[in-house]
Write a protein that holds these residues in place. Sequence first.
Motif, PDB file in Angstrom:
ATOM      1  N   ARG A  34       5.494   1.892  -0.044  1.00  0.00           N
ATOM      2  CA  ARG A  34       4.219   1.701  -0.754  1.00  0.00           C
ATOM      3  C   ARG A  34       3.346   0.668  -0.037  1.00  0.00           C
ATOM      4  NH1 ARG A  34       6.258   0.848  -5.322  1.00  0.00           N
ATOM      5  NH2 ARG A  34       5.899   2.873  -6.261  1.00  0.00           N
ATOM      6  N   ARG A  38      -0.460   1.082   1.436  1.00  0.00           N
ATOM      7  CA  ARG A  38      -1.553   0.210   0.967  1.00  0.00           C
ATOM      8  C   ARG A  38      -2.202  -0.560   2.112  1.00  0.00           C
ATOM      9  NH1 ARG A  38       1.234  -1.743  -4.591  1.00  0.00           N
ATOM     10  NH2 ARG A  38       0.541   0.023  -5.841  1.00  0.00           N
ATOM     11  N   THR A  41      -4.646   1.979   3.692  1.00  0.00           N
ATOM     12  CA  THR A  41      -5.796   2.354   2.868  1.00  0.00           C
ATOM     13  C   THR A  41      -6.679   1.152   2.544  1.00  0.00           C
ATOM     14  OG1 THR A  41      -4.465   2.219   0.845  1.00  0.00           O
ATOM     15  CG2 THR A  41      -4.670   4.384   1.892  1.00  0.00           C
ATOM     16  N   LEU A  93      -0.338   8.432  -2.485  1.00  0.00           N
ATOM     17  CA  LEU A  93      -0.583   7.262  -1.626  1.00  0.00           C
ATOM     18  C   LEU A  93      -0.359   7.629  -0.160  1.00  0.00           C
ATOM     19  CD1 LEU A  93       1.255   4.481  -3.687  1.00  0.00           C
ATOM     20  CD2 LEU A  93      -1.197   4.974  -3.642  1.00  0.00           C
TER      21      LEU A  93
END
Length: 134
Positions: A34, A38, A41, A93
């Motif tokens: 994750r 992140r 992005t 994601l």
Amino acid sequence: MGTWDIGPFDSDTAADFSYRVDEAHAEKKAEVLRAAFREVTATGDDYLDSDLAVEAIASAALVAAQCPGGEPVTTAYGPKEPLPELPAELRPLAVAALDRVLEPDSELLELWEESDGEEWKAGIRKLRAVLAGA
């Protein structure tokens, strides 16, 4: 960038990332993935560093491996330890991170376009399709 092929784990950066995934406790492995998504992005319109992009692609490959139609990660440069069942919330994601990697202000995209960019991009799109379809 020590890269020897177009696969998600075919670089020194991805192999090092695999080691980080292996070192994380089972309950923290999803968070490692994750965080990679992140970081990519969160760059927004800023220039995306190739190392961040490589880690996001490797993470996406690990998530996709647990999706219908996903290919298992069998390379010696991937994680050695099995991953627990990853949460489905990682899939969108991963898609967003892969989309970001293919945007024009991505260092990794620029590097691949200097050589075998079309084949590499096709691999990223295939990975994205598995994740988006799951």
